[in-house]
Scaffold this motif. Structure first.
Motif, PDB file in Angstrom:
ATOM      1  N   SER A 250     -58.282  24.990 -70.757  1.00 27.89           N
ATOM      2  CA  SER A 250     -57.137  24.018 -70.321  1.00 27.89           C
ATOM      3  C   SER A 250     -55.526  24.459 -69.708  1.00 27.89           C
ATOM      4  CB  SER A 250     -57.026  23.364 -71.450  1.00 27.89           C
ATOM      5  OG  SER A 250     -56.195  24.107 -72.221  1.00 27.89           O
ATOM      6  N   PRO A 251     -55.247  23.819 -69.031  1.00 23.42           N
ATOM      7  CA  PRO A 251     -53.898  24.361 -69.088  1.00 23.42           C
ATOM      8  C   PRO A 251     -53.275  24.918 -70.197  1.00 23.42           C
ATOM      9  CG  PRO A 251     -54.176  22.561 -67.134  1.00 23.42           C
ATOM     10  CD  PRO A 251     -55.472  22.410 -68.401  1.00 23.42           C
ATOM     11  N   ARG A 252     -53.310  24.239 -71.046  1.00 20.76           N
ATOM     12  CA  ARG A 252     -52.729  24.800 -72.305  1.00 20.76           C
ATOM     13  C   ARG A 252     -52.895  26.335 -71.998  1.00 20.76           C
ATOM     14  NH1 ARG A 252     -53.700  21.482 -76.020  1.00 20.76           N
ATOM     15  NH2 ARG A 252     -52.134  19.914 -75.733  1.00 20.76           N
ATOM     16  N   ALA A 253     -54.058  26.728 -72.102  1.00 17.27           N
ATOM     17  CA  ALA A 253     -54.538  28.633 -72.418  1.00 17.27           C
ATOM     18  C   ALA A 253     -54.151  29.031 -71.786  1.00 17.27           C
ATOM     19  CB  ALA A 253     -55.525  27.790 -71.964  1.00 17.27           C
ATOM     20  N   SER A 254     -53.749  28.327 -70.125  1.00 15.77           N
ATOM     21  CA  SER A 254     -52.917  29.332 -69.321  1.00 15.77           C
ATOM     22  C   SER A 254     -51.156  29.496 -69.723  1.00 15.77           C
ATOM     23  CB  SER A 254     -52.511  28.828 -67.745  1.00 15.77           C
ATOM     24  OG  SER A 254     -54.592  28.191 -66.711  1.00 15.77           O
ATOM     25  N   ILE A 255     -51.429  28.173 -70.181  1.00 16.58           N
ATOM     26  CA  ILE A 255     -49.391  28.669 -70.825  1.00 16.58           C
ATOM     27  C   ILE A 255     -49.362  30.112 -71.733  1.00 16.58           C
ATOM     28  CG2 ILE A 255     -47.396  26.831 -72.070  1.00 16.58           C
ATOM     29  CD1 ILE A 255     -48.447  24.534 -70.227  1.00 16.58           C
ATOM     30  N   ALA A 256     -50.640  29.454 -72.448  1.00 18.80           N
ATOM     31  CA  ALA A 256     -50.534  30.464 -74.317  1.00 18.80           C
ATOM     32  C   ALA A 256     -50.350  31.773 -73.637  1.00 18.80           C
ATOM     33  CB  ALA A 256     -51.902  29.544 -75.178  1.00 18.80           C
ATOM     34  N   LEU A 257     -51.449  32.623 -72.121  1.00 24.26           N
ATOM     35  CA  LEU A 257     -52.120  32.940 -72.333  1.00 24.26           C
ATOM     36  C   LEU A 257     -51.119  33.616 -71.604  1.00 24.26           C
ATOM     37  CD1 LEU A 257     -53.924  35.490 -71.779  1.00 24.26           C
ATOM     38  CD2 LEU A 257     -54.960  35.097 -69.553  1.00 24.26           C
ATOM     39  N   MET A 258     -49.752  33.625 -70.823  1.00 28.23           N
ATOM     40  CA  MET A 258     -48.278  33.798 -70.166  1.00 28.23           C
ATOM     41  C   MET A 258     -47.887  34.354 -71.504  1.00 28.23           C
ATOM     42  SD  MET A 258     -46.067  32.287 -67.074  1.00 28.23           S
ATOM     43  CE  MET A 258     -45.224  30.819 -68.876  1.00 28.23           C
ATOM     44  N   ARG A 259     -47.332  32.537 -72.529  1.00 29.40           N
ATOM     45  CA  ARG A 259     -46.590  32.834 -72.949  1.00 29.40           C
ATOM     46  C   ARG A 259     -47.622  34.939 -74.344  1.00 29.40           C
ATOM     47  NH1 ARG A 259     -42.247  30.788 -71.736  1.00 29.40           N
ATOM     48  NH2 ARG A 259     -42.054  28.131 -71.736  1.00 29.40           N
ATOM     49  N   ALA A 260     -48.522  35.197 -74.469  1.00 28.74           N
ATOM     50  CA  ALA A 260     -48.872  35.633 -75.167  1.00 28.74           C
ATOM     51  C   ALA A 260     -48.517  36.876 -74.323  1.00 28.74           C
ATOM     52  CB  ALA A 260     -49.913  35.726 -75.800  1.00 28.74           C
ATOM     53  N   ALA A 261     -49.137  37.513 -72.902  1.00 28.33           N
ATOM     54  CA  ALA A 261     -47.812  38.492 -72.398  1.00 28.33           C
ATOM     55  C   ALA A 261     -47.116  38.917 -72.400  1.00 28.33           C
ATOM     56  CB  ALA A 261     -49.079  38.083 -70.589  1.00 28.33           C
ATOM     57  N   GLN A 262     -46.257  37.550 -71.902  1.00 29.72           N
ATOM     58  CA  GLN A 262     -44.657  37.847 -72.563  1.00 29.72           C
ATOM     59  C   GLN A 262     -44.523  38.906 -74.065  1.00 29.72           C
ATOM     60  OE1 GLN A 262     -43.442  34.051 -71.821  1.00 29.72           O
ATOM     61  NE2 GLN A 262     -42.046  34.965 -70.031  1.00 29.72           N
ATOM     62  N   ALA A 263     -45.267  38.041 -74.785  1.00 33.13           N
ATOM     63  CA  ALA A 263     -44.788  38.690 -76.072  1.00 33.13           C
ATOM     64  C   ALA A 263     -45.252  40.078 -76.130  1.00 33.13           C
ATOM     65  CB  ALA A 263     -45.540  37.969 -76.938  1.00 33.13           C
ATOM     66  N   GLU A 264     -46.475  40.472 -75.218  1.00 30.80           N
ATOM     67  CA  GLU A 264     -46.838  41.897 -75.609  1.00 30.80           C
ATOM     68  C   GLU A 264     -46.095  43.024 -74.625  1.00 30.80           C
ATOM     69  OE1 GLU A 264     -49.966  44.850 -75.699  1.00 30.80           O
ATOM     70  OE2 GLU A 264     -48.830  43.129 -77.613  1.00 30.80           O
ATOM     71  N   ALA A 265     -45.996  42.365 -73.226  1.00 27.91           N
ATOM     72  CA  ALA A 265     -44.505  42.984 -72.687  1.00 27.91           C
ATOM     73  C   ALA A 265     -43.258  43.456 -73.344  1.00 27.91           C
ATOM     74  CB  ALA A 265     -44.328  42.231 -71.262  1.00 27.91           C
ATOM     75  N   PHE A 266     -42.766  42.976 -74.591  1.00 23.33           N
ATOM     76  CA  PHE A 266     -42.019  42.398 -75.612  1.00 23.33           C
ATOM     77  C   PHE A 266     -41.794  43.342 -76.096  1.00 23.33           C
ATOM     78  CE2 PHE A 266     -38.628  40.986 -78.528  1.00 23.33           C
ATOM     79  CZ  PHE A 266     -37.458  41.380 -78.312  1.00 23.33           C
ATOM     80  N   ARG A 267     -43.508  43.662 -76.959  1.00 22.30           N
ATOM     81  CA  ARG A 267     -43.634  44.510 -78.375  1.00 22.30           C
ATOM     82  C   ARG A 267     -44.244  46.269 -77.571  1.00 22.30           C
ATOM     83  NH1 ARG A 267     -47.836  46.980 -80.048  1.00 22.30           N
ATOM     84  NH2 ARG A 267     -49.197  46.760 -78.340  1.00 22.30           N
TER      85      ARG A 267
END
Length: 324
Positions: A250-267
């Motif tokens: 779903s679109p919620r999954a797109s948002i989740a993937l973006m948020r997770a990718a941001q957190a991974e980049a930050f880590r």
């Protein structure tokens, strides 16, 4: 005033200390620990699915001890009621008024152990808490603490006494992870650590609750280029068009993937997302959200392999410099 690079180094050192503390308990599970940390940085909930005895509960308890905040464990059983999670209103004879007694959901980190052993009614009671970070009891709405995470475990659905989690609830989990059995040498090392006492007693808090909330805000500030956003949408759209999939991401999954990718980049100490951040998280973010065709399941084609094939076939965007 500290430079942005020194602040980034400080954040990375803090995150590394969290991983180091958890590794005192979990041997050989660093990739899983890092993904759990990514989920917490992204403000998401995590579902750990695996057979009993591989350390799902211990991993969550260990991670919770590294953050100095409230922690509650809920042992999910068939007779667990929604009020056992959110709390109840009790009549006080002295004041002649009803008083709300808060349940275990009013903690920053909540371990829902064996979530799929409780009824659908109680599972549904978690939906409001997971999505809106609040609960409603007797018409009154109560905010949950910040940060707020549900870290749930479940046994495989073919185990006796388990219920299938509804798609709406699975969609609320940012990541679904599996621990797997340790390698023989790792299991031997684990026995050595457990010989005298539980290594949980040696874990120390690394960050305060307010400090971790600040880390979350920094992770949200990580730059996502337009090409990366398009890449994410192309991946999720492909799941909806796949022949083996009835219900795609779903679109919620797109948002989740973006948020997770941001957190991974930050880590990783970066202020911008790269395609590898997205690729490394596609399976744990997307696979559990897919509903497969019966023919695909009968043919042994799983959601994880379908997502992996989509990622492999999708052209990777050309990296551009982050803004600013």
């Amino acid at each position: 005033m500290a430079s942005s690079s020194s602040l980034s180094d400080s954040y990375q050192a803090t995150l590394e200390r969290i991983v180091f503390q958890v590794e005192k308990v979990m041997v050989g599970k660093r990739p899983i620990i890092e993904k759990l940390l990514v989920a917490l940085l992204a403000g998401g909930h995590v579902l750990l699915e695996d057979v009993p005895g591989v350390g799902k509960t211990m991993l969550i308890r260990a991670l919770s001890r590294t953050i100095d905040c409230g922690f509650k464990r809920i042992q999910c059983t068939p007779d667990l009621l929604p009020s056992d999670l959110s709390g109840v209103s009790v009549y006080n004879q002295r004041t002649m008024e009803f008083e709300f007694r808060r349940g275990p959901l009013f903690s920053s980190i909540v371990l829902a152990d064996e979530l799929n052993r409780t009824s659908a009614r109680t599972q549904a009671a978690l939906l409001e808490a997971m999505e809106e970070k609040r609960v409603t009891v007797d018409g009154e709405t109560y905010a949950l603490p910040e940060p707020f995470f549900i870290l749930a475990t479940q046994n495989p659905i073919d185990f006796e006494g388990t219920y299938t989690l509804p798609e709406a609830q699975l969609d609320r989990f940012l990541l679904k992870l599996r621990l797997g059995y340790p390698e023989p040498r790792e299991e031997v090392e684990m026995l050595g650590r457990m010989e005298q006492e539980s290594p949980l007693s040696h874990i120390r808090a690394v960050v305060l609750q307010e400090e971790f909330a600040r880390l979350q805000k920094e992770a949200r500030a990580v730059h996502v280029d337009e090409t990366i956003k398009q890449y994410i949408v192309q991946l999720t759209t492909s799941t909806r068009q796949h022949a083996d999939v009835v219900l795609g991401a779903s679109p919620r999954a797109s948002i989740a993937l973006m948020r997770a990718a941001q957190a991974e980049a930050f880590r990783c100490g970066r202020g911008y997302v790269i395609p590898d951040d997205v690729k490394s998280l596609c399976v744990p973010v997307l696979a559990h959200r897919l509903l497969l065709q019966p023919s695909a399941m009968m043919g042994g084609r799983g959601a994880e392999s379908i997502v992996s094939s989509i990622v492999a076939a999708m052209p990777v965007p050309v990296r551009r410099h982050a803004a600013g």
